[in-house]
Design a protein around this motif. Structure first.
Motif, mmCIF file in Angstrom:
data_model
loop_
_atom_site.group_PDB
_atom_site.id
_atom_site.type_symbol
_atom_site.label_atom_id
_atom_site.label_comp_id
_atom_site.label_asym_id
_atom_site.label_seq_id
_atom_site.Cartn_x
_atom_site.Cartn_y
_atom_site.Cartn_z
ATOM 1 N N VAL A 1 0.846 -1.198 0.000
ATOM 2 C CA VAL A 1 0.000 0.000 0.000
ATOM 3 C C VAL A 1 0.880 1.247 0.000
ATOM 4 N N MET A 2 1.959 1.206 0.791
ATOM 5 C CA MET A 2 2.917 2.317 0.841
ATOM 6 C C MET A 2 3.592 2.503 -0.512
ATOM 7 N N GLU A 3 3.987 1.385 -1.122
ATOM 8 C CA GLU A 3 4.682 1.418 -2.410
ATOM 9 C C GLU A 3 3.775 2.049 -3.471
ATOM 10 N N PHE A 4 2.484 1.670 -3.443
ATOM 11 C CA PHE A 4 1.520 2.219 -4.399
ATOM 12 C C PHE A 4 1.367 3.730 -4.195
ATOM 13 N N CYS A 5 1.330 4.156 -2.948
ATOM 14 C CA CYS A 5 1.206 5.572 -2.629
ATOM 15 C C CYS A 5 2.417 6.346 -3.157
#
Ligand code: FE
Ligand code: FE
Ligand code: ZN
Length: 277
Positions: A81-85
């Motif tokens: 989720v962090m990577e996508f953000c």
């Protein structure tokens, strides 16, 4: 000059949004950089951007505000989720350079069960990975309502994020009237006091934009439900004070009220009628 506009659909491009803003009686607009749920963005249409720049210069449109997808979470516990953000915000900021010197607003994030301190550290770490010295966009942290585990419902939390960012000159704040009211800041009865608190905690020089929304809920409700101007707990008189306040009157104002286009036109006209020159 009174800079006023509303949230518009970006589906037909920059020139179409600029024309629509003028038709509604405004001189600025906000738009989502991509599907608000966070899909892939269309490639930037350079001809559209060039036509927009010419039209904006002729018609006095100076400031526009891009809004990041609201489903991003810059302090998620989940790595993916962090990577996508990170990927999405970096891509948005690269695209923003087609319209240099503008504003990019995002919701700081929700810490879920990690605690607010971890949330603050992660949001700052995210910003430290996506800002670069030559970028011309100012990235705005939006003041939040404090729904669930949202970070950024107090001025102190926003300041703590800014303090941990290596390029703080790239940062500003967007004050959402519905959100701060939900967060317990009494902009109805004590606007001066709230702005003093903002100045003390963050610095008024960081305040770069206002989301002008009434609220369906009373002070400190932490709900985040926008209402039409004058039909909620903030009320028309408070908005008249907000748009004319010496510390706020030169900022751009963006409506995010529950309206169709004709409703936005009526609210822009109402706010213009309340504006003192
Ligand atoms: Fe927002
Ligand atoms: Fe907002
Ligand atoms: Zn909201």
């Amino acid at each position: 000059m009174f800079t006023i506009g509303c949230h518009l659909s970006a589906s037909k491009g920059y020139l179409a949004m600029a024309k629509q803003a003028l038709e509604l009686g405004g001189n600025t607009f906000q738009f989502f950089t991509r599907n608000p749920r966070g899909g892939t963005a269309k490639p930037v249409d350079e001809a559209d951007v060039a036509a927009f720049h010419a039209f904006a210069a002729q018609n006095g449109i100076r400031t526009i505000l891009a809004h990041a997808p609201y489903t991003l979470n810059a302090c998620a516990a989940d790595e993916r989720v962090m990577e996508f953000c990170l990927m999405t915000m970096k891509d948005d900021l690269e695209r923003m350079e087609y319209t240099p010197g503008q504003l990019y607003n995002f919701h700081p994030g929700s810490h879920v069960k990690q605690g607010v301190e971890v949330g603050i550290e992660k949001i700052a770490a995210t910003l430290n990975q996506i800002l670069w010295p030559e970028m011309t966009t100012t990235v705005l942290l939006e003041t939040m309502a404090g729904k669930g585990s949202e970070v950024g419902a107090t001025f102190e939390e926003l300041r703590a994020i800014i303090d941990r960012v290596e390029l703080p000159d790239k940062l500003g704040v967007c004050l959402d009237t519905c959100h701060v009211h939900d967060g317990g800041y009494d902009i109805v009865n004590n606007l001066d006091g709230v702005l003093e608190q903002f100045d003390h905690s963050i610095g008024l020089h960081r305040l770069r934009a206002i989301h002008i929304n009434d609220s369906k809920n009373p002070l400190a409700a932490h709900k985040d439900r926008h209402e039409k101007i004058g039909q909620g707990y903030i009320g028309t008189d408070a908005f008249a004070r907000i748009i004319n306040h010496p510390a706020l009157r030169d900022l751009p104002f963006y409506l995010e009220t529950p309206n169709e286009l004709d409703g936005y036109a009526a609210e822009i006209a109402l706010l213009r009628s309340l504006r003192k020159e």
